[in-house]
Write an enzyme that holds these catalytic residues in place. Structure first.
Site, short mmCIF file in Angstrom:
data_model
loop_
_atom_site.label_atom_id
_atom_site.label_comp_id
_atom_site.label_asym_id
_atom_site.label_seq_id
_atom_site.Cartn_x
_atom_site.Cartn_y
_atom_site.Cartn_z
CB SER A 16 25.34 5.06 40.05
OG SER A 16 23.98 4.79 40.26
CG HIS A 42 26.58 1.20 36.64
ND1 HIS A 42 25.89 1.18 35.45
CD2 HIS A 42 25.83 1.95 37.49
CE1 HIS A 42 24.77 1.88 35.57
NE2 HIS A 42 24.71 2.36 36.80
#
Lengths: 213, 213
Positions: A16, A42
């Protein structure tokens, strides 16, 4: 129909943040500011949101010092409180939104519960970390309280979301922070919320623990 | 520096939804679908997100019937659970993420806690309302369980957020829902999260209570 997906939590987090670093403009940001911006990205899934993040001159330093000293963390709503990573804090964050005194106070005054709850922040404000992720009225009221002489938090994470007052409250925070002598991190415009504001605090907590991405 | 802002919670909500209705494309949506989409927009602050919302054929009807019957509400994370409006439900939503059995199970298997938690959903799934706002792995695992014969929820609100697996898990849900015979509401792409997924459930709860915007 077999589904192909990563199941290791460490691999998911690493991949990520690799993608986020690649997709996000982090130019000119300090190491700590980069961590904050990446964790904001995020939490919302939109790299472009980085352009809307604002840091006062010593926001990260002041917030990190307060968190290192286990300063109170004051939250406008329970979802924000829930979003702060438990394993990284010594005492639970505080939220007075559902306190019976707050409910009664809001009913009497006709103001929002989010505003009424700030009455109970007063004695905890000095050197605290404030996280406002939902209520523009809470952010406006906090600015009024500080203007009228209330103690100053070490850091205000001001990120209400929405259509009525959210963008205005964050712009007000950004416009007056120098004059009031407060450190802040904000996300200009309509976007914001519990997850993104808690993520901002979590990014600083991770810096303290040496977890860098 | 006087700040000019609305302090009445009713006025804030009414004005918010007036603006959202004006800014959002609600063409072709049923009355209930409009409420869901508007509350999604409210929670993220972006009217354009409406274009990414998908409803299966009887998603709202099935979800409304389940909520009216006080069916279990299963949440992937505590923030989602916290986001469901308490005054509108008879029993608290369920979340097994921090259950000690889940933690042990995830440690043993090397999978995410979000996946491991679904083991404890099995016996509650029949006719439930599932809200997944954070973990793509939970959504993938749920699809696998249903494919392998697990009982079906009345509605899956599938809206994980992020960069690894989030968009893929929601696309998978949308691609297989007819084949698996499940009703779902999803938000395609990277956006999603605890607030937006809880807001979807809250919109249906408000329909049941007769609170229309």
């Amino acid at each position: 129909m077999p589904f192909d997906y990563i199941i290791s939590p460490q691999s998911i987090e690493q991949e990520s943040f690799r993608q986020i670093r690649e997709l996000t403009n982090l130019d000119g940001l300090s190491r700590e500011q980069q961590q904050v911006v990446m964790r904001i990205v995020h939490s919302v899934g939109i790299p472009e949101v980085a352009e809307q993040v604002r840091f006062s001159a010593n926001a990260c330093e002041s917030g990190l010092a307060a968190l290192a000293a286990n300063a109170p963390i004051l939250c406008d709503v329970e979802m924000v409180k829930q979003g702060v990573t438990k394993r990284m804090i010594a005492q639970p964050p505080l939220c007075y939104l559902n306190d019976p005194r707050t409910v009664a106070r809001a009913k009497d005054s006709g103001e929002t519960r989010s505003m009424a709850a700030l009455h109970y922040w007063q004695e905890k404000l000095t050197g605290s970390v404030v996280i406002i992720g939902n209520a523009p009225t809470a952010l406006f009221r906090l600015l009024e309280m500080i203007e009228q002489g209330a103690p100053k938090p070490a850091l205000i994470i001001g990120m209400p979301v929405g259509f009525v007052g959210a963008a205005e409250s964050k712009q007000a925070l950004w416009d007056v922070h120098e004059q009031l002598g407060i450190e802040c991190i904000t996300l200009l415009g309509r976007m914001g919320g519990s997850a993104v504001s808690a993520a901002t605090c979590n990014a600083l907590l991770r810096c303290l623990k040496g977890e860098w991405y």
